[in-house]
Scaffold this active site. Structure first.
Site, PDB file in Angstrom:
ATOM      1  N   TRP A  22       0.716  -0.984   0.056  1.00 29.90           N
ATOM      2  CA  TRP A  22       0.179  -0.035  -0.016  1.00 29.90           C
ATOM      3  C   TRP A  22       0.804   1.378  -0.007  1.00 29.90           C
ATOM      4  O   TRP A  22       0.603   2.068  -1.056  1.00 29.90           O
ATOM      5  CB  TRP A  22      -0.825  -0.080   1.175  1.00 29.90           C
ATOM      6  N   ASP A  50      -0.503  -8.917  -1.743  1.00 29.89           N
ATOM      7  CA  ASP A  50      -2.012  -7.799  -1.879  1.00 29.89           C
ATOM      8  C   ASP A  50      -1.283  -6.753  -2.401  1.00 29.89           C
ATOM      9  O   ASP A  50      -0.503  -5.800  -1.619  1.00 29.89           O
ATOM     10  CB  ASP A  50      -2.366  -7.831  -0.281  1.00 29.89           C
ATOM     11  N   TYR A  55      -3.491   2.130  -5.385  1.00 31.46           N
ATOM     12  CA  TYR A  55      -1.913   2.350  -4.715  1.00 31.46           C
ATOM     13  C   TYR A  55      -1.378   3.139  -5.594  1.00 31.46           C
ATOM     14  O   TYR A  55      -0.606   2.431  -6.711  1.00 31.46           O
ATOM     15  CB  TYR A  55      -1.420   1.153  -4.176  1.00 31.46           C
ATOM     16  N   GLN A 178     -11.165  -7.476   4.111  1.00 35.71           N
ATOM     17  CA  GLN A 178     -10.294  -6.858   4.498  1.00 35.71           C
ATOM     18  C   GLN A 178     -10.163  -5.653   5.276  1.00 35.71           C
ATOM     19  O   GLN A 178     -10.300  -4.518   4.710  1.00 35.71           O
ATOM     20  CB  GLN A 178      -9.034  -6.714   3.204  1.00 35.71           C
ATOM     21  N   TRP A 206      -5.291  -5.494   7.661  1.00 36.55           N
ATOM     22  CA  TRP A 206      -4.257  -4.553   7.454  1.00 36.55           C
ATOM     23  C   TRP A 206      -4.077  -3.871   8.355  1.00 36.55           C
ATOM     24  O   TRP A 206      -4.868  -3.892   9.601  1.00 36.55           O
ATOM     25  CB  TRP A 206      -4.581  -3.530   6.280  1.00 36.55           C
ATOM     26  N   SER A 207      -2.807  -3.105   8.676  1.00 37.27           N
ATOM     27  CA  SER A 207      -2.355  -2.584   9.762  1.00 37.27           C
ATOM     28  C   SER A 207      -2.245  -3.242  11.383  1.00 37.27           C
ATOM     29  O   SER A 207      -2.815  -2.636  12.195  1.00 37.27           O
ATOM     30  CB  SER A 207      -3.029  -0.950   9.832  1.00 37.27           C
ATOM     31  N   PRO A 208      -1.803  -4.190  11.188  1.00 38.34           N
ATOM     32  CA  PRO A 208      -1.694  -5.232  12.406  1.00 38.34           C
ATOM     33  C   PRO A 208      -0.651  -4.631  13.539  1.00 38.34           C
ATOM     34  O   PRO A 208      -0.979  -4.876  14.705  1.00 38.34           O
ATOM     35  CB  PRO A 208      -1.290  -6.509  12.060  1.00 38.34           C
ATOM     36  N   ALA A 210      -0.777  -1.330  13.812  1.00 41.01           N
ATOM     37  CA  ALA A 210      -1.674   0.220  14.067  1.00 41.01           C
ATOM     38  C   ALA A 210      -0.598   1.141  13.519  1.00 41.01           C
ATOM     39  O   ALA A 210      -0.184   2.010  13.998  1.00 41.01           O
ATOM     40  CB  ALA A 210      -1.825   0.417  15.419  1.00 41.01           C
ATOM     41  N   GLN A 292      13.370  -5.764   6.967  1.00 41.59           N
ATOM     42  CA  GLN A 292      12.218  -5.556   8.005  1.00 41.59           C
ATOM     43  C   GLN A 292      11.407  -6.594   8.070  1.00 41.59           C
ATOM     44  O   GLN A 292      10.795  -6.914   8.963  1.00 41.59           O
ATOM     45  CB  GLN A 292      11.420  -4.116   7.819  1.00 41.59           C
TER      46      GLN A 292
END
Length: 337
Positions: A22, A50, A55, A178, A206-208, A210, A292
């Site tokens: 994203w 994904d 995007y 999602q 998404w954004s686990p 935060a 990462q």
């Protein structure tokens, strides 16, 4: 290696750590670095990817397609989405009309360099298009062989129920939703998750972390680190604002000893937490640098004991958002202008 889970009530397996592009590909990260990161994901055992046409206004799909070039197609699971404006943003360059869906899948496949995607997702609910029109178009996408399964994003419990019923009538599978989900943003737990479980629909969350707040790198009373998402307007800075209060950041710091006790880093703890939910098939993770991902994938297969789960709940209870009514405010009531 990353473990697999079934996607909804289907036979499709996806990696429970799924790579999402994203806020990185085509905008925050140069293409060469993005491609190296995708290759690192593959090396680590991630086979599910994904993206979405919106995007970086289609550029992210192109970068992902380039990065996956030469890979064995049958060994990948590629997801993309349709809804938000693309191209010049004309009146039919958005939404879930038959016209936009059928034109958008062709554009996505061309950019991704593939004849089909495993999962094609409605990026939001379209209040201006009859649901019957949308679901018939998705049925035709499946029958044409351009997508194997259909999913949605940020739909309410009632929208999932209605979509599921139409999909069943049209003889295709609605397998996933999602939503945003993390230990700080738990709004799907009240209605969306129980309904999805009953219908055989999984969550791809998404954004686990935060927006990175659960990594612990943002400290109360201090400026956000230079180059972090909170300082980058192209990288989701608006999304992270709700989590940047001193109250939230102070609560998050209480997770450091919890993570240490569990033998995990804070990002691993955050990702492992969402994966404890049986209705979650995959957690989306992004990366601006290959290394990462090395940390994130170690959350795969982790089982958090009851004491750890309780400690997370206790630390974040004062600041976690749990109101199911929040799920009703995500999709725009009219198409973007």
């Amino acid at each position: 290696m990353v473990e697999y889970r079934y996607l909804g009530n289907s036979g499709l397996k996806v990696t429970e750590i799924t790579y999402g592009n994203w806020v990185t590909h085509g905008s925050q990260v140069e293409n060469d670095a993005a491609i190296k990161t995708v290759h690192r994901a593959l090396d680590l055992g991630i086979t599910s990817f994904d993206t979405a046409d919106v995007y970086a206004n289609t550029a992210a799909e192109s970068v992902l397609g380039e990065a996956l070039k030469g890979q064995r197609r049958e060994g990948l699971e590629i997801f993309t989405k349709v809804y938000w404006p693309t191209g010049p943003g004309g009146p039919n360059d958005q939404g879930l009309s038959r016209k936009h869906i059928l034109e958008s899948i062709n554009g996505s496949l061309k950019r991704l360099g593939t004849d089909y995607v495993e999962l094609y997702q409605a990026h939001r609910y379209d209040y201006e298009t009859p649901l019957e029109e949308t679901m018939q178009a998705f049925a035709d996408v499946v029958r044409s062989g351009k997508a194997m399964y259909i999913g949605v994003s940020e739909w309410t419990a009632e929208q999932l129920q209605a979509g599921h019923e139409l999909a069943k009538e049209l003889r295709f599978q609605l397998v996933s939703n999602q939503p945003q989900y993390s230990a700080l943003w738990r709004v799907i737990e009240g209605k969306v998750v129980p309904t999805s479980a009953d219908l055989g629909i999984s969550q791809i969350v998404w954004s686990p972390m935060a927006q990175g707040v659960l990594s612990g790198k943002y400290l109360p009373g201090q400026e956000a680190p230079a180059g972090s998402r909170a300082t980058d307007e192209k990288s989701g800075a608006n999304f992270i604002k709700r989590f940047m209060s001193d109250e939230v950041l102070t609560a998050v710091q209480k997770l450091k000893p919890v993570a240490e006790q569990a033998g995990l880093t804070m990002p691993q703890l955050a990702i492992a937490w969402v994966l404890q939910n049986d209705n979650v098939a995959a957690a989306l993770v992004g990366a601006s640098r290959p290394e990462q991902l090395d940390d994130s994938v170690k959350a795969s297969g982790v089982k958090l004991d009851a004491d750890t789960m309780s400690a997370i709940d206790e630390a974040l209870a004062p600041v976690a958002v749990t109101d199911p009514e929040e799920t009703y405010s995500v999709s725009p009531k009219s198409r973007p202008a």
